[in-house]
Every structure is written in C-alpha cells, then in structure tokens.
Design an enzyme around this catalytic site. Structure first.
Site, mmCIF file in Angstrom:
data_model
loop_
_atom_site.group_PDB
_atom_site.id
_atom_site.type_symbol
_atom_site.label_atom_id
_atom_site.label_comp_id
_atom_site.label_asym_id
_atom_site.label_seq_id
_atom_site.Cartn_x
_atom_site.Cartn_y
_atom_site.Cartn_z
ATOM 1 C CG ASP A 1 -2.172 -0.746 1.074
ATOM 2 O OD1 ASP A 1 -2.150 -1.743 0.316
ATOM 3 O OD2 ASP A 1 -3.182 -0.378 1.703
ATOM 4 C CG ASP B 1 -8.913 -1.399 -8.115
ATOM 5 O OD1 ASP B 1 -9.886 -1.995 -8.594
ATOM 6 O OD2 ASP B 1 -8.091 -1.912 -7.336
ATOM 7 C CE1 TYR C 1 -10.745 -1.999 1.992
ATOM 8 C CE2 TYR C 1 -10.701 -1.648 -0.381
ATOM 9 C CZ TYR C 1 -11.253 -2.253 0.729
ATOM 10 O OH TYR C 1 -12.307 -3.111 0.585
ATOM 11 C CG LEU C 2 -7.159 6.003 -1.102
ATOM 12 C CD1 LEU C 2 -7.329 7.380 -1.729
ATOM 13 C CD2 LEU C 2 -6.365 5.095 -2.013
ATOM 14 C CD GLU D 1 -13.199 -1.976 -6.816
ATOM 15 O OE1 GLU D 1 -12.382 -1.468 -6.039
ATOM 16 O OE2 GLU D 1 -13.293 -3.188 -6.998
ATOM 17 C CG ASP E 1 -13.068 -8.420 -9.941
ATOM 18 O OD1 ASP E 1 -12.042 -9.057 -10.253
ATOM 19 O OD2 ASP E 1 -13.039 -7.267 -9.489
#
Lengths: 595, 472
Positions: A210, A240, A244-245, A282, A352
């Site tokens: 990350d 995408d 979660y950044l 997303e 997906d």
C-alpha cells in the site's frame, strides 16, 4: 518475491530511466507524446452513457502473438460504435508483472509492452473520440506492484526520497482491526521485507504494498499520474480499491475521513484542469456508505462522479431465482438519494467474480447453491461465471436481466461478450474463466488472433453450446433475431428516452410479489418523459394489477414495437406477462382526439 | 348526543330527516349486493336509521349513516357513507344507491372529493354530533391527497389516500372498541415495528357503548401478502422434476424464519403493552372441553371427519388429562399468511380484529399466543397442499407439499424461538390447538369449498398419526 522491472520497457519512455540530482526517479511526461483529439463537450455524458467493459488482452490480437492489444481494440471500434456503446472501460493496461491481472502496476506511465505503447493508446483514444466513444480506465491509487521502482527505492533506501512512500512498521501488530480481504490467499495485512528489515502494509496481495498517503509527496505523485493520462486525452478513471487509501489505529481502516479529503482534492484537480472528465469509485460497500464517495450533496457532489452499486447485482440474481421482487425492492429502498451531479454504475457481470460480499451469510449460501453448483465456480467470496451460463443459457432470462440492467437507475455497464451470450471456462485458474478471447467469427481462434492456437493467452471457448462455432459476433450480426441484435435494439430504445438515464425511480405498487414494476420520469423543456417498466421475475406467466391512477387518461405505448395498449382508467391496470417477460412502456398524455 | 340531533330544529335538519327516511326505505335492495353485508340470503324485515350526520354540506354532500337491519336472523348495524349529487358522473355510477328527490345517493367511498373530507376531519380532531375524528397523539396528516377504495374486502371497506394512508371503515358496527384499534394503539405505544402504524380513528357511542367506525393507518405501498409469497415458492417447487424443498431457488424458509421473528416480536410487544397472566390447568381443561364439543358438532355435519374422530378425541383428552398452567395474553386471534404483508422493510402483521365470526367479548379475551402460532402452522400446511386440491392423487407431489410445509413450519418456529419462547416446548397444547383449528377448517371447507376439504382432513390424519405413535 519481487518481480523484475520489465526489461522490455527499455525501448520506450518509462519510470526510472535515470535519477535526478536529488535522488528522484525520472518519469515520462505527457509532453513526450502525441495527444488525442478531445471528445465532444458534454458535461453530463456519464449519466447517460452505456458503458462496455473490455479487457484489452481478450478483445483482438493485431500482431499475432496470441494476446489482445490496443491496436486490435482500435480495429474493432466500429463494432463497438454499431452496438451503441458510449464509453469503454478498460481494466489496467499499465506495465505490470501481472500477478493480479494488471492491478499490480509497476509503472503508472508506461503501457504493458504486450498491449502496445502509450502512442498506441493515444491512437485508440483518438479513433474512439472520432466515433463519439469515450474511454476510461482503471487506476489503482491504493497500492503498487512490489516491482514498481518506487517500492524498490523504498525498500533499499529508507532515508531516500522514496523511503516513506509505503507503510512500513517494525512489527505486524498495527491496525489489527482491519479485515483481510483476500481471505483465501493472505493470512495477514503485513509482510516482512528482508531487504529493509521491516514489515510493509498491504490490504490486498502481499506483492501489492500500500502507498503511504499520509506522505504529501505520495499524494502529489498520484495527482501527477492522473494529470499525465488526462493530458493525453483520457475521459476518466475508475479508481480501484478507493476505501483503503488511509490507515488509522483503532478503525477498520476503510472509508476514513482523510480518504475523502484526498478524493476532494483529486476532483478539484479534474474539474479545474480537465472539465468533463469523470472519476468512478470502486467501493464495494453498502450504498449508504458508498454515497459518501460522491461527496457533499449541497454542491452536487465534490468527490467521485460515479460509483458502482455493488449489492444490486447479486440481488437481481436472487430475486429472479426466488421469483420475488423483494431482494431488489429492498436494496433500492435502502439506496439513499445521490447528489445532483452523481450517477450509479450498475452491472450484471464484470471481469471479477459475482461479488457476494454485499449479501448476508444466508444469502451467500443461497447464491452458492443456486448459481455455483460446482465448487470450482466459487472464488474468494463470489461466483466466477458469465451471464449466459449463470442463467443456463436461457434466452428469456438473459433478455430479462439485460432489460433490468438497462432500465434500473444508473448507467449500465456491459461486459464484453455478454451481448452475444458468451460462455465461460471454469477449469481455468483464478478468474480467467470469464476472461477468454472474444468470439468474433467461427474461424480459427474465433477470429480473435492469427496465431497458433497453442499460443493464445487463454484457450477460446470450444464447447458445443458456448463455443465460437456456435456463438460469434459474425453469426449473430447476420441474424436479426440474435441476442446481439436484440441487445443493440434495447440500447437504442434506452437512448431514445432520457427517463432511463436521468429519470427519477419509483417502484409501482404491485400486488404480485413476482412482478417488479417501476416508473422512471424525467422532465426536459417542460415535457415529461415517463417510462414504466414491468418485469416478471417468475418463470411462470403472471397477472399483475398496477395502480396507474396517477396517469388516468394516458396511454401506455410499448417501446419495442410502438403498440398502444388500452388507455389507463381509474381502476387498477391489468397486465399479463409471460414467464420471465417484461414490458417497457412510454406513458403518453391524452391527445386532442381523446377529449 | 347524536340520537337527539333530529330534534334540534331548523329546516336543514327537517330536510335531512326526510332525506334519510327516503334513502333508508330504498336500502334493502342495495344492501343485498354489498359484499360486506352479512345478512345475505336472509329475509329482511325492517331497515331504519339509527343516526345520521352531515359531514360535509354542499354539492356534493357527505352523509354519515348508521342503519339497523332487522332480518330473520336478528338485527345488525351497518355504517354507510352516502354521497349526494344532483348529477352523478360516470366514474361514480357503479356506486349508485338510489335517487332521492332531485339528487342521487351513492356510496361515497368511491368519491375522492368526499373521502378527502374524512382525512381533513381526522387531521382537525373534529367532533360533530358525537362522531369523534381523532388523530393519534403526535400525528400530523397530509391532507388533499387523492383517494381510491381498495379491492373488495369481506367485512370492511378501505380507502387509500395517495401512497400514505389507508382508512379502514368497519361496515358492521358492534358495541365496544374494535380490538383492531385497541391493539394497534397498544403496539404503537411500545414501538412495535411489525405493524402498519395507526394514525387516527373515527369513534363514537351507540346506546351508551363505545363503537369504532374507522381506523386510519400508514399505508404500506408495494407490499405483498404472505400467502402470495408462500404460494409462489410452492409453485416453484412443484415445477421441479427432482429437487427437494431445500434445494429449489424459490425456497421460502428464510422468509418463514423472518416471519416467525416478526410474529414473536408482535406477541412480545402485546405482552409488554397489555400484560400476561398465568392461568391454571382448569382453564386449559375447559379449552380442551370446547375442542371436544366442536369436534362432536362438526362430525355431525361432516361425515368425512368421522374416521378421524377417535384420534382427535385422544389428543383433546390427553390435553385435558395432562393440562398444566400456561400464560395467556392478548393475541392476534385470526392469524394466517393472508394477515401478513412482506414490505421492503420486513414482515408486518395486519388486521387485529380477531376471528370476525366470534363475539366481541371472546375476541378481547386473553389467550395463549400458541393459538396464533397454530394458525400460522395451519396456514403453511394450506400453502403447501393447496395446489393439489381438486387434482387426482399424486404421491410425488404430495411428498413435496409435505416437505415444503414441514420445512417452512420449522423455519417459522425457529424464527419465533429466536425472539421468545419456542412454541414447540408445549407440544401437546400446540398440537391440540392446531387440530382444533383444522376441525374448524373442515366445517368451513365442507360448507364453502368442498374441493379443499381434503386439505384439513389430510393434515388431521398426519398430525393425529404422529401423536398416536408417540402415545405409549
């Protein structure tokens, strides 16, 4: 455990060709390349557009190496235009070691060599814009491949300019409240790096560290990546893994306020410098949480223009299998209003698996039982199948599902091949089963490539029902009764009525639990465009009485054939529908003659 | 008091009395065509007005009327809403009652213009000549909504306003506050989420007794009846060649479970709002005695029940012999799948009037909540087997119907037990209540729907067989 920096970028501009005096990597600039002609100005285009997801690898091979490429895709733009598609969505085509389908990006400013070059991409953009088609692509903000030069610098030089680009820690105990997303391959969100002697944070695979968004330089670098592609002419990004950044102790590290702050900054950059381009989030979350990604509703939204509505899709499948509208009615009733400038993206299938994260445990068990009869059809928390085999190749159901996709609120996203009813290959690993070559003709390799069949990136589907000899674009283009022609006609009808794209959505009261009926209404220039959609989710014929008294005196006109139905009166309006049948009506006001 | 209003003088009142008399004189024929009229087939002896009130003067005019209908079976009282217009437009023609002077009287529940006044009166907490229009505490209504009557109901007439409200008008007027209103109010007070929230009422007095004329509730648009949901699932199962009830896509068990949760929550809320009471074994023994009596009387009418009588008697005898104390409380009283609605927010229980055929005094008695559970279990059985009614024997389909019923009855009880006490922990009482209900069904089907008679008969055979196997 590290993938090598691909040597074959050596002949094209790429990140890390040299270092600047202060130790930074030299990265390519947009000025180094030609730019595409712009798409026609239309600030609301994404609210009306029909999207088409296509994998560059799977669509058309122009150079006979067995893998689809940007030039091949460019060759097929006439088909996409013929189908009525407004915007292509391309999953990542960046340089990558391909350990996660290209979502593991090793250079944000270079194209995966087997797909072509940045110049090829600019040509694709230019040809698409010429045909009125826009192009958006995926951008992974959250992480990079461990092969990205940034990570290589970061692990080998903790004190250098990239030392703080990733989330490093001395132990693996931090942020322990964050769930592990890929439960079937990863055991922790931390992995030890022997080179640096520390653990790095990764919400997805361990080869995808990350990025550390708390570092302003990381934020600046990612904004510059976006500028690079927008300069070349791209029409937008699907962002995408956007929840979660940022990380924060004591939280589940998802949807944090600072993530939204960064998105606002990104949006402002786009609005100021590249008006008319879009950001699509997303965020695989419940709609009530996803709306946060549209930003402040009082200004019409100031984060992403679009977001996928994830829970709707499995519920469409569940509703039809249960012959009950409630799975759909419920999720739409729980879907909050969105800002004026925002739009949902909705889909039936994509590259997906059919995601089952947004259903309850009971419902997930149910979906597995009904739609994944073989254990190999399951993947992560989902089902890896294409639309046609999920529906046992039942044409009526494929039409019903597509009619729902084209008429429920949101911009529809078609998945390449579903318009001809392509099949899947569950014996291929991971999610490759739904990523096989597009079936263009009944000729060798389905017309996808001239190469030796053994050299194809994945075998074409060859079974007697879904194989390319039975199902191909060429055969279906030659028959007006085909699913392909049907899909094209429905897209065309959708485009004739702004209500489908921009209209309000109100479910119509129906006494029959198997019938889902709703009205879409949009007013433009004082004239309301009203469309009523009635869907029979049961395989058996059904009657339904609809309360249409609000439109007493109006006449429903069926949209595929233009046939006027009996005039609406004060009493409930009776319709009968065949099994899995549906109607689209335009509601036309009384004319002078009626008076 | 309203009864006195004729004497208050004034020409309007005199005119009104003449009008009411003229109208009532011509009512018998019209009444006979009304679905809610219970005296069908009887010889009408007299019809007279008990009270009348002009709710809206002008053109059109709205008149509230209570009439007494005397026939060979006794006397019944009915509530009418009468509209009066000089010219009846075509869209109201199907409500025409009769011409009175230079005006036409018609059923005002069809008239959106007049129904709107009812909503306004409730919103204004109006009281006129002893008719009380009451908004529930804290409720503010939106008026000016268009209205429409909903489809034919057995004993009431309901009017829907916009997509917001539904007004249920009790056609047959009985003394006493309607249990429907009473229980809805009690449930609202404790915050029950499985009801259509009561918003107002129309009440008054007759002969010194309180009466309920109407109840306004939130309208649940887009809801589907539990019976329809369940039978959709059964159709799906019956159409499969080789799948079992737990394998088909239309499986209903998760809905049945949630329905069980909802019913249990309603019971818990009713207990909380209106109390529970432990009754001794003697009360249970008396109930068993009632069951035996009902059995005797139904066997006399329906010979098909005769072969099952010994097994039934054995169950009721055993209930009497092994009777223990049990808890009683206010319950729904007539619960079945048709009294449940699936909304987008979950299951809702409606119509707390109790069994309409029984006397009001019995309807407000405390009873075991197992009576409602038994009603639901019977209803699942009906849903499972109803498609087979009138068909030749088909052992495979019967097997599947049995599977569907067993699976969903279990799921319902599981859901119920996840909220409050598991009803299956009182197996003897539950079984007896279920059989008693089935005996009632036998009588009903024999009279009204003979082709469905095999459904309760088969259930009785199954339940009694199972009971016999357990008896030492």
């Amino acid at each position: 455990m590290t993938g090598p920096t691909p040597d074959d970028l050596s002949t094209v501009p790429h990140t890390g060709e040299a270092h600047t005096a202060d130790g930074h990597l030299v990265e390519p600039h947009a000025e180094d390349f030609a730019h595409a002609r712009p798409a026609a100005a239309d600030p609301d285009w994404y609210k009306r557009a029909v999207f088409y997801e296509v994998l560059v690898r799977a669509f058309k091979d122009s150079n006979g190496d067995g893998t689809g490429d940007l030039r091949g895709l460019t060759e097929q733009l006439d088909y996409i235009q013929w189908l009525g598609v407004d915007c292509l969505w391309l999953p990542p085509f960046y340089a990558s070691p391909l350990r996660d389908g290209g979502y593991d990006i090793s250079d944000f400013r270079a194209v995966l060599p087997e797909f072509g070059t940045v110049d090829d991409f600019v040509r694709l953009l230019d040809e698409a814009h010429k045909r009125g088609i826009r192009v958006i692509t995926d951008l992974v903000l959250n992480h990079t491949s461990d092969a990205h030069p940034w990570f290589q610098e970061s692990r080998s030089d903790p004190e250098g300019p990239y030392g703080d680009f990733y989330v490093w820690n001395d132990n693996d105990q931090k942020y322990s409240d964050a769930r592990i997303i890929f439960v079937d391959t990863e055991s922790s969100n931390w992995t030890y790096d022997p080179v640096r002697g520390q653990f790095y944070w990764h919400r997805f695979f361990s080869h995808q560290p990350d990025l550390n968004f708390e570092n302003p330089e990381v934020q600046e670098s990612m904004v510059d990546v976006i500028r690079f592609w927008l300069d070349l002419g791209i029409d937008g990004f699907r962002l995408d893994a956007v929840p979660y950044l940022f990380e924060e102790e004591g939280t589940n590290c998802e949807n944090l306020p600072r993530t939204h702050e960064f998105l606002k900054r990104l949006r402002k950059t786009v609005d100021d410098e590249f008006p008319g381009r879009v950001l699509l989030a997303e965020a695989n979350q419940w709609p009530a949480d996803v709306v946060e990604y549209f930003g402040d509703p009082t200004v019409g939204g100031d984060e992403c223009h679009m977001a996928f509505h994830f829970p709707l899709m499995p519920r469409i499948f569940m509703a039809v299998r249960r012959e009950s509208r409630f799975p759909i009615s419920e999720i739409l009733a729980q879907t909050p209003e969105i800002p004026a400038g925002a739009q949902w993206g909705i889909f039936l299938r994509n590259h997906d698996e059919l995601t089952l994260e947004m259903v309850t445990d009971d419902e997930r068990d149910y979906m597995y039982t009904e739609y994944a009869k073989d254990p190999r059809m399951k993947a992560n928390i989902g089902i890896r199948r294409r639309l046609a085999p999920l529906l046992e190749n039942d044409r009526n159901q494929q039409e019903l599902f597509t009619a729902l996709l084209l008429s429920l609120p949101g911009s529809p996203v078609l998945y390449y091949g579903d318009e001809i009813g392509m099949g899947d290959n569950i014996w291929l690993g991971d999610r490759d089963g739904v990523r096989t070559p597009m079936q263009w003709t009944p000729d060798r390799n389905a017309g996808f490539s001239h190469t030796d069949p053994g050299r194809l990136y994945l075998p074409v589907i060859m079974d007697p029902i879904y194989g390319y000899q039975a199902i191909s674009v060429e055969a279906q283009q030659n028959s007006t009764a085909s699913l392909l022609h049907w899909t094209r006609r429905m897209i065309e009808i959708r485009k004739r009525h702004a209500a489908f794209a921009l209209g309000t959505f109100d479910e119509l009261q129906s006494s029959n639990p198997s019938v889902l009926a709703y009205v879409r209404e949009h007013e433009a220039g004082g004239t309301p465009d009203r469309v009523i959609c009635v869907n029979n989710l049961s395989r058996f014929p059904q009657p339904v009485q609809l309360d249409l008294s609000a439109y007493a005196g109006h006449t429903p006109v069926e949209l595929t054939g233009g046939t006027p139905f009996p005039k609406i009166g004060d009493l409930p309006y009776l319709l009968t529908l065949p099994g899995h049948g549906f109607y689209w009506f335009q509601i036309t006001p009384p004319t002078e003659d009626d008076a | 008091m309203s009864e006195d209003h004729h004497d208050t003088g004034g020409s309007t009142q005199l005119e009104e009395r003449a009008l009411v008399d003229a109208l009532v004189a011509r009512l018998p024929e019209w009444l006979g065509d009304q679905r809610w009229f219970a005296g069908k087939g009887r010889t009408l002896r007299a019809t007279r007005a008990i009270r009348s009130t002009v709710l809206h003067d002008g053109e059109p005019e709205l008149l509230h009327l209570v009439v007494a209908v005397e026939h060979d079976g006794g006397e019944e009282r009915y509530q009418l809403l009468v509209g009066l217009r000089r010219v009846l437009p075509e869209y109201l023609e199907h409500g025409r009652m009769t011409a009175v002077g230079d005006r036409v009287a018609y059923d005002a529940t069809f008239d959106p213009d007049l129904c709107g006044h009812l909503l306004e009166l409730i919103d204004a907490d109006a009281e006129t000549e002893g008719l009380r229009f009451v908004a529930e505490p804290g409720v503010e209504l939106e008026t000016g909504l268009t209205s429409r009557p909903v489809g034919a109901e057995q004993s009431n007439t309901s009017i829907v306003f916009g997509q917001q409200y539904i007004l249920k008008l009790f056609r047959k007027v009985s003394p006493g506050v309607s249990p429907d209103l009473e229980l809805h109010r009690a449930l609202r007070e404790v915050g029950c989420t499985h009801i259509a929230v009561p918003l107002g009422s129309i009440e008054g007095e007759l002969d010194g007794d309180p009466v309920t004329y109407g109840m306004l509730q939130e309208f649940l648009p887009n809801a589907a009846e539990g019976w329809q949901m369940a039978t959709t699932s059964v159709r799906d199962l019956m159409a499969e060649a080789d799948l079992h009830a737990d394998e088909v896509g239309g499986d209903f068990a998760s809905e049945a479970f949630r329905l069980g949760e909802a019913v249990a929550a309603v019971h818990a809320d009713l207990a909380r709002a209106l109390g529970t009471e432990a009754v001794g074994a003697d009360v249970v023994r008396a109930a068993a005695e009632d069951m035996r009596r009902r059995l005797v009387s139904v066997v006399a009418d329906v010979p098909e029940l005769e072969p099952h009588a010994p097994a039934l008697r054995a169950v009721f005898d055993r209930l009497a012999a092994e009777a223990t104390a049990t808890d009683v409380q206010r319950i729904h009283g007539d619960l079945h799948l048709g009294q449940t609605l699936r909304t987008v927010a979950g299951w809702v229980v409606i119509d707390f009037e109790g069994e309409p055929a029984t006397e009001m005094a019995l309807r407000v008695e405390r009873m075991s909540p197992l009576r409602d559970v038994a009603g639901m279990l019977r209803s699942f059985d009906y849903a499972g087997y109803h498609l087979l009614a009138g068909q030749g024997p088909d052992s495979q389909l019967e097997y599947r119907a049995g599977e569907w019923s067993a699976r969903n009855r279990d799921a319902f009880c599981d859901g119920y037990a996840s909220v409050t006490a598991d009803p299956r922990r009182q197996p003897l009482l539950l079984r007896a209540l279920e059989l008693d209900k089935a005996v009632y069904e036998v009588a009903y089907e024999a009279r009204h729907r003979p082709s469905w008679l095999p459904i309760p008969l088969a259930s009785i055979a199954r339940i009694a067989d199972a009971a016999a196997e357990e008896t030492p």
